[in-house]
Design an enzyme around this catalytic site. Structure first.
Site, PDB file in Angstrom:
ATOM      1  N   LYS A  63     -14.139 -17.352 -13.122  1.00 28.13           N
ATOM      2  CA  LYS A  63     -13.320 -18.198 -14.200  1.00 28.13           C
ATOM      3  C   LYS A  63     -12.984 -16.992 -15.090  1.00 28.13           C
ATOM      4  O   LYS A  63     -11.714 -17.052 -15.696  1.00 28.13           O
ATOM      5  CB  LYS A  63     -14.417 -18.919 -14.983  1.00 28.13           C
ATOM      6  CG  LYS A  63     -13.846 -19.755 -16.072  1.00 28.13           C
ATOM      7  CD  LYS A  63     -14.816 -21.009 -16.457  1.00 28.13           C
ATOM      8  CE  LYS A  63     -16.170 -20.535 -17.185  1.00 28.13           C
ATOM      9  NZ  LYS A  63     -17.064 -20.166 -16.237  1.00 28.13           N
ATOM     10  N   THR A  65     -12.000 -13.980 -14.397  1.00 32.13           N
ATOM     11  CA  THR A  65     -10.878 -13.225 -13.698  1.00 32.13           C
ATOM     12  C   THR A  65      -9.599 -13.967 -13.711  1.00 32.13           C
ATOM     13  O   THR A  65      -8.744 -13.607 -14.155  1.00 32.13           O
ATOM     14  CB  THR A  65     -11.338 -13.054 -12.000  1.00 32.13           C
ATOM     15  OG1 THR A  65     -12.534 -12.283 -11.990  1.00 32.13           O
ATOM     16  CG2 THR A  65     -10.163 -12.436 -11.248  1.00 32.13           C
ATOM     17  N   ARG A  86     -15.691 -14.301 -24.348  1.00 35.11           N
ATOM     18  CA  ARG A  86     -16.886 -14.045 -24.763  1.00 35.11           C
ATOM     19  C   ARG A  86     -17.361 -12.538 -24.577  1.00 35.11           C
ATOM     20  O   ARG A  86     -16.643 -12.034 -23.471  1.00 35.11           O
ATOM     21  CB  ARG A  86     -17.980 -14.882 -23.998  1.00 35.11           C
ATOM     22  CG  ARG A  86     -17.824 -16.414 -24.435  1.00 35.11           C
ATOM     23  CD  ARG A  86     -18.937 -17.147 -23.560  1.00 35.11           C
ATOM     24  NE  ARG A  86     -18.654 -17.017 -22.311  1.00 35.11           N
ATOM     25  CZ  ARG A  86     -19.570 -17.426 -21.560  1.00 35.11           C
ATOM     26  NH1 ARG A  86     -20.886 -18.204 -21.715  1.00 35.11           N
ATOM     27  NH2 ARG A  86     -19.314 -17.764 -19.964  1.00 35.11           N
ATOM     28  N   LYS A  97     -25.914 -10.609 -12.031  1.00 41.48           N
ATOM     29  CA  LYS A  97     -24.350 -10.616 -11.773  1.00 41.48           C
ATOM     30  C   LYS A  97     -23.705  -9.349 -12.098  1.00 41.48           C
ATOM     31  O   LYS A  97     -22.384  -9.469 -11.539  1.00 41.48           O
ATOM     32  CB  LYS A  97     -23.970 -11.867 -12.979  1.00 41.48           C
ATOM     33  CG  LYS A  97     -24.450 -13.111 -12.704  1.00 41.48           C
ATOM     34  CD  LYS A  97     -23.827 -14.179 -13.446  1.00 41.48           C
ATOM     35  CE  LYS A  97     -22.609 -14.504 -13.281  1.00 41.48           C
ATOM     36  NZ  LYS A  97     -22.053 -15.579 -14.056  1.00 41.48           N
ATOM     37  N   ALA A 261     -24.329 -21.134 -22.551  1.00 41.73           N
ATOM     38  CA  ALA A 261     -23.435 -22.280 -22.432  1.00 41.73           C
ATOM     39  C   ALA A 261     -24.467 -23.557 -21.885  1.00 41.73           C
ATOM     40  O   ALA A 261     -23.774 -24.569 -21.593  1.00 41.73           O
ATOM     41  CB  ALA A 261     -22.616 -22.105 -21.006  1.00 41.73           C
ATOM     42  N   PHE A 289     -19.930 -21.605 -17.574  1.00 41.51           N
ATOM     43  CA  PHE A 289     -20.149 -22.703 -16.596  1.00 41.51           C
ATOM     44  C   PHE A 289     -19.185 -23.430 -16.064  1.00 41.51           C
ATOM     45  O   PHE A 289     -17.929 -23.241 -16.460  1.00 41.51           O
ATOM     46  CB  PHE A 289     -21.621 -23.265 -16.921  1.00 41.51           C
ATOM     47  CG  PHE A 289     -22.841 -22.374 -16.859  1.00 41.51           C
ATOM     48  CD1 PHE A 289     -22.997 -21.320 -16.078  1.00 41.51           C
ATOM     49  CD2 PHE A 289     -23.812 -22.309 -18.073  1.00 41.51           C
ATOM     50  CE1 PHE A 289     -24.006 -20.443 -16.209  1.00 41.51           C
ATOM     51  CE2 PHE A 289     -24.795 -21.861 -18.090  1.00 41.51           C
ATOM     52  CZ  PHE A 289     -24.998 -20.682 -17.106  1.00 41.51           C
ATOM     53  N   PHE A 359      -9.730 -16.832  -1.819  1.00 39.93           N
ATOM     54  CA  PHE A 359     -10.204 -15.866  -1.338  1.00 39.93           C
ATOM     55  C   PHE A 359      -9.594 -15.568   0.157  1.00 39.93           C
ATOM     56  O   PHE A 359      -8.964 -16.407   0.703  1.00 39.93           O
ATOM     57  CB  PHE A 359     -11.860 -16.336  -0.790  1.00 39.93           C
ATOM     58  CG  PHE A 359     -12.725 -16.126  -2.099  1.00 39.93           C
ATOM     59  CD1 PHE A 359     -13.893 -15.511  -2.163  1.00 39.93           C
ATOM     60  CD2 PHE A 359     -12.452 -17.161  -3.014  1.00 39.93           C
ATOM     61  CE1 PHE A 359     -14.512 -15.206  -3.242  1.00 39.93           C
ATOM     62  CE2 PHE A 359     -13.231 -16.841  -4.445  1.00 39.93           C
ATOM     63  CZ  PHE A 359     -14.471 -15.882  -4.067  1.00 39.93           C
ATOM     64  N   TRP A 387      -7.016 -11.756  -8.488  1.00 42.19           N
ATOM     65  CA  TRP A 387      -7.978 -10.662  -8.029  1.00 42.19           C
ATOM     66  C   TRP A 387      -7.469  -9.540  -7.339  1.00 42.19           C
ATOM     67  O   TRP A 387      -7.532  -8.477  -7.801  1.00 42.19           O
ATOM     68  CB  TRP A 387      -8.962 -11.260  -7.329  1.00 42.19           C
ATOM     69  CG  TRP A 387     -10.046 -10.176  -6.913  1.00 42.19           C
ATOM     70  CD1 TRP A 387     -11.292 -10.201  -7.838  1.00 42.19           C
ATOM     71  CD2 TRP A 387     -10.145  -9.284  -6.227  1.00 42.19           C
ATOM     72  NE1 TRP A 387     -12.103  -9.323  -7.381  1.00 42.19           N
ATOM     73  CE2 TRP A 387     -11.449  -8.528  -6.513  1.00 42.19           C
ATOM     74  CE3 TRP A 387      -9.426  -8.739  -5.154  1.00 42.19           C
ATOM     75  CZ2 TRP A 387     -12.040  -7.572  -5.660  1.00 42.19           C
ATOM     76  CZ3 TRP A 387      -9.932  -7.795  -4.341  1.00 42.19           C
ATOM     77  CH2 TRP A 387     -11.284  -7.026  -4.538  1.00 42.19           C
TER      78      TRP A 387
END
Length: 532
Positions: A63, A65, A86, A97, A261, A289, A359, A387
């Site tokens: 999200k 990215t 954020r 992560k 969140a 999220f 992907f 990406w």
């Protein structure tokens, strides 16, 4: 041979004054060459774009990215765009992560600084939180003049440490020994309070409203009662100002605040969002999220509180996650995406675009299937390759978002202000999650009954549940139906200005995994590796 990302990083960042000048900011307070604090501004004129997502897998769906890539893509097509994101927490950075500054060619920089201490905002919030806790125990130590019978406000730190979830304080004659605990700083009410404050004066008032516990008559005791709110505000005088950084492609990025969140609303600060909107023509922001948590709270709590009216919403989806939600069956997992589209369009009346975060192993057949499902649900689906390609890989998405944002938008909410807490929770559960019913435990009923005289029925609700499912059961993937949501407890966040309905086991102090990301980190010759 250097990678494209290494080449892009070495070509940037630009001096922060140059980034500020792109959107008309003349004065900055520099934290080095590439990071700055800016004075808040409250004359919002930009079109606000929310980026949300389907229910994520444990690996996340990109999200941030996509948010960064979208903003770069919008600048590429000539739209004066800024980001409002954020701040990362050190908990995930050193835990599971890793860093939270985007990925690949869609990143905000300087990523090391942003992921670590940045401008010290989270440390200031930690200090303000713990000053309040110290003043609580100090009052008890010196005779308890406020007749505090029960303390409900926890200490905090910006690190995952499960050993601090349940502790005992004031041993050895240092006061009245009692059970206590630590939350991670992102879960602190001080964080949520700062992020919903309209300005610094409002922040001081909100800090004073924070409830630290209850007296022997069952009445709340606040930070103002302790005389703590002004000192807390002193600690937050710089933390309340937005931070300005940039993307790899030089897009201005306001990175400020980072509440959880689930226990909170999961969005960056109102102050930063409105400041960004006062300078740019478009502002891309995100909510934590999936859309059932982040977007719902963004609309029902943040937008309601701040008077924001977004122009369009982007739902990020990955084929990997859709298959995961369908136990390997893309068609079954697609129900999750469709439900989120229905919510964004039908409940919140938002112009909606789906970003398929691509992907390398995604097939043309699967991509076509997602586009068809989105179209049938009333949304445009666009492939996003930011990406690997940066803003160039998000140009098609940017064009779709600009088109969506050109239409009329009048935000509608899940529930009305005048409805009761019980009615509000029921509407969130049935309209947003798709639940059949809501059950309240005896403990939850008792907690709510105690709070009703405080006027909580007038406030927004913040449902705390798992992020991995539309339901309150993390194992119910895809689009579950016929389930019941159980409210186990209710908490009043008076400073933030909302009521938390706890629907699941929500950890306010996460633990480190068996092999935390911290063990992969090194620093040699001043260069950090393993942070992301």
């Amino acid at each position: 041979m250097k990678t494209d990302i290494e080449i892009a990083y070495e070509a940037n960042p630009q001096p922060i004054e140059k980034i500020a000048a792109k959107i008309g900011i003349k004065d900055v307070y520099r934290y080095g060459d590439y990071v700055a604090k800016v004075s808040p501004k409250n004359t919002p004129k930009a079109k606000l774009i929310l980026v949300t997502a389907i229910n994520p897998t444990p690996a996340g769906e990109g999200k941030s990215t996509v948010s960064i890539g979208l903003a770069d893509g919008m600048n590429k097509i000539g739209k004066k765009t800024a980001l409002a994101l954020r701040e990362p927490s050190l908990g995930p950075v050193f835990g599971m992560k890793g860093g939270a500054t985007g990925g690949g060619m869609a990143q905000i920089i300087p990523m090391d600084d942003i992921n670590l201490h940045f401008t010290g905002d989270l440390h200031a919030i930690t200090a303000a939180n713990n000053l309040l806790c110290a003043m609580v125990d100090n009052s008890i130590y010196f005779g308890n003049p406020l007749k505090i019978a029960k303390v409900t406000f926890n200490r905090c730190m910006d690190c995952n440490d499960r050993a601090l979830r349940n502790i005992v304080v004031a041993l050895g004659g240092n006061g009245q020994a009692r059970e206590d605990g630590f939350n991670i700083t992102a879960a602190s009410e001080v964080m949520a309070t700062l992020c919903l404050a309209a300005d610094f004066d409002d922040l001081k008032v909100r800090l004073g409203r924070i409830i630290i516990g209850y007296d022997y008559d069952g009445k709340p005791v606040t930070a103002k009662d302790l005389g703590a709110n002004e000192a807390m505000a002193v600690l937050l005088k710089d933390a309340a100002k937005p931070n300005l950084v940039q993307t790899l492609e030089g897009t201005p990025a306001f990175v400020h605040g980072g509440p959880f969140a689930n226990i909170a609303h999961g969005c960056n600060s109102v102050i930063a969002t409105k400041t960004a909107m006062s300078y740019a023509d478009y502002v891309v922001t995100e909510a934590g999220f999936g859309a059932d948590l982040g977007a719902e709270k963004f609309f029902d709590i943040k937008c309601r509180t701040a008077g924001l009216n977004p122009s369009a919403t982007v739902i990020v989806a990955t084929i990997r996650a859709l298959k995961y939600g369908g136990n390997g069956d893309l068609a079954v997992g697609m129900g999750n995406l469709v439900k989120h589209i229905e919510n964004i369009k039908n409940v919140f009346s938002q112009n909606t675009v789906v970003a398929i975060n691509k992907f390398t192993d995604d097939t043309e057949e699967d991509i076509a299937a997602v586009k068809a499902a989105a179209k049938a649900a009333g949304a445009t689906a666009v492939l996003c390759e930011c990406w690997g390609k940066g803003g160039e890989g998000a140009v098609e998405l940017a064009e779709a978002v600009v088109k969506a944002a050109s239409g009329k938008s009048k935000l509608t909410f899940t529930y009305n202000d005048e409805e009761t807490v019980v009615e509000k929770v029921a509407k969130v559960a049935t309209r947003i999650y798709g639940a059949k019913d809501v059950v309240w435990t005896a403990k939850a009923k008792k907690s709510l009954e105690k709070m009703l005289p405080l006027g909580v029925d007038k406030l927004p609700v913040c449902v705390a549940k798992t992020q991995y499912s539309l339901s309150d059961d993390a194992k119910k993937l895809g689009r579950p139906e016929g389930f019941t949501v159980t409210v186990r407890d209710v908490q009043y966040r008076a400073g933030a200005g909302f009521v938390v309905a706890v629907a699941g086991d929500i950890l306010l102090m996460p633990g480190l995994p068996r092999v935390p990301n911290a063990v992969n980190m090194k620093i040699e010759d001043g260069k950090i590796s393993g942070l992301f």
